[in-house]
Design an enzyme around this catalytic site. Sequence first.
Site, short mmCIF file in Angstrom:
data_model
loop_
_atom_site.label_atom_id
_atom_site.label_comp_id
_atom_site.label_asym_id
_atom_site.label_seq_id
_atom_site.Cartn_x
_atom_site.Cartn_y
_atom_site.Cartn_z
N ASN A 9 45.03 -17.82 -21.09
CA ASN A 9 44.41 -16.25 -20.61
C ASN A 9 42.75 -16.78 -20.50
O ASN A 9 42.12 -16.72 -21.55
CB ASN A 9 44.81 -15.12 -21.46
CG ASN A 9 43.91 -14.00 -21.41
OD1 ASN A 9 43.46 -14.03 -20.26
ND2 ASN A 9 43.96 -13.03 -22.20
N LYS A 11 40.49 -15.03 -19.39
CA LYS A 11 39.52 -13.60 -19.56
C LYS A 11 38.58 -13.78 -18.47
O LYS A 11 38.72 -14.17 -17.40
CB LYS A 11 39.06 -13.69 -21.09
CG LYS A 11 40.49 -13.91 -22.01
CD LYS A 11 39.71 -13.35 -23.44
CE LYS A 11 41.24 -13.69 -24.29
NZ LYS A 11 40.85 -13.28 -25.80
N HIS A 94 47.30 -6.41 -22.85
CA HIS A 94 46.38 -7.13 -23.70
C HIS A 94 45.62 -6.49 -24.50
O HIS A 94 44.90 -5.40 -23.79
CB HIS A 94 45.43 -8.12 -22.68
CG HIS A 94 44.73 -9.19 -23.73
ND1 HIS A 94 43.53 -9.04 -24.21
CD2 HIS A 94 45.14 -10.47 -24.17
CE1 HIS A 94 43.29 -10.10 -25.20
NE2 HIS A 94 44.16 -10.84 -24.84
N GLU A 96 42.33 -6.25 -25.41
CA GLU A 96 41.16 -5.92 -24.71
C GLU A 96 41.21 -5.05 -23.78
O GLU A 96 40.48 -4.09 -23.44
CB GLU A 96 40.53 -7.26 -24.27
CG GLU A 96 40.09 -8.40 -25.33
CD GLU A 96 40.31 -9.71 -25.05
OE1 GLU A 96 40.31 -10.22 -23.83
OE2 GLU A 96 40.49 -10.61 -26.06
N GLU A 166 50.21 -10.50 -30.53
CA GLU A 166 48.84 -10.88 -30.61
C GLU A 166 48.29 -9.90 -31.71
O GLU A 166 47.54 -8.64 -31.23
CB GLU A 166 48.09 -10.96 -29.41
CG GLU A 166 48.47 -11.80 -28.30
CD GLU A 166 47.70 -12.16 -27.06
OE1 GLU A 166 47.21 -13.46 -27.10
OE2 GLU A 166 47.05 -11.42 -26.86
N GLY A 172 40.30 -14.30 -30.93
CA GLY A 172 38.93 -14.94 -30.86
C GLY A 172 38.11 -14.87 -31.99
O GLY A 172 36.80 -14.64 -32.01
N SER A 212 43.72 -16.93 -31.56
CA SER A 212 43.30 -18.34 -32.45
C SER A 212 44.06 -19.53 -32.44
O SER A 212 43.90 -20.18 -33.48
CB SER A 212 42.67 -17.86 -33.56
OG SER A 212 41.50 -17.06 -33.43
P1 PGA Z 1 42.15 -16.36 -28.47
O1 PGA Z 1 42.69 -15.39 -27.45
O2 PGA Z 1 43.18 -17.55 -28.39
O3 PGA Z 1 40.63 -16.86 -27.94
O4 PGA Z 1 42.10 -15.75 -29.78
C1 PGA Z 1 44.06 -15.26 -27.36
C2 PGA Z 1 44.28 -13.66 -26.38
O5 PGA Z 1 43.51 -12.92 -26.28
O6 PGA Z 1 45.23 -14.10 -25.49
#
Ligand code: PGA
Length: 249
Positions: A9, A11, A94, A96, A166, A172, A212
């Site tokens: 992803n 983003k 997601h 976010e 997630e 992140g 992560s």
């Molecule tokens: P990350 O993001 O691997 O940077 O933690 C995962 C995601 O948001 O899908």
Amino acid sequence: MRRKIVAGNWKMNMDLSQTESLIDDLMKTLPESDAEVMIAPTFVNLYRAFELLKNNKIEVIAQNMHFEESGAFTGEISAAMLKSVGVKTVILGHSERRAYFGETDGILAKKVDTALKHGMEIVFCFGEELEDRKSDNHFNVVGSQLKNALFHLPADAWKNIILAYEPVWAIGTGETASPEQAQEMHEFIRKTIAEAYDEALANEVSILYGGSVKPANAEEIFGKPDVDGGLIGGAALAAADFGAIVKAI
Ligand code: PGA
């Protein structure tokens, strides 16, 4: 047999030339794997990504879409638009999108319906926040996220659903759920689906872990029996790291 999947992803990262060079690196360096590999560049670079990956098995997917078919929704992208450039799979839900853009379970249920109506496949994301885990409410939260956005679907729609658990506190942040925490939740998710539908269906759904995932922890997480792959954010932006994660699966 459940599908094994590693999805990147991207983003809101990677402009056009960065997209081109990352795809070039991935084409040159990605290891052979039985797993399906997907990347989700930003909308404006989807078309170019498809051009570059025409004869490659890396699948290009989208990060989001609107539930309406078309019309006065400034700044939004429809399922038909995505399909017209070649997109077959879309990420929905997601954290976010939920946290910063007000996407509720109800909105997500509509997005899911629209995507399925267009014959698209969905990578459906969900997961608890830190507070939920601290208050031991994480199973309830995850259970209701699934129920509210997905359990209205008929059983045969599930062949187009990939789940991505997630935990928000691990996205992140550099903090991952331990492999045991991931396995425990994935097992719970499968049990919840089995109760709502049946065990055969629950056993067929691919459940990815996200939050992560890095080359250093991927193998251990993917080694758990109910973890079928990963949704990768930060580590998907460097071909070497993403390649190492694909290798780990
Ligand atoms: P990350 O993001 O691997 O940077 O933690 C995962 C995601 O948001 O899908």
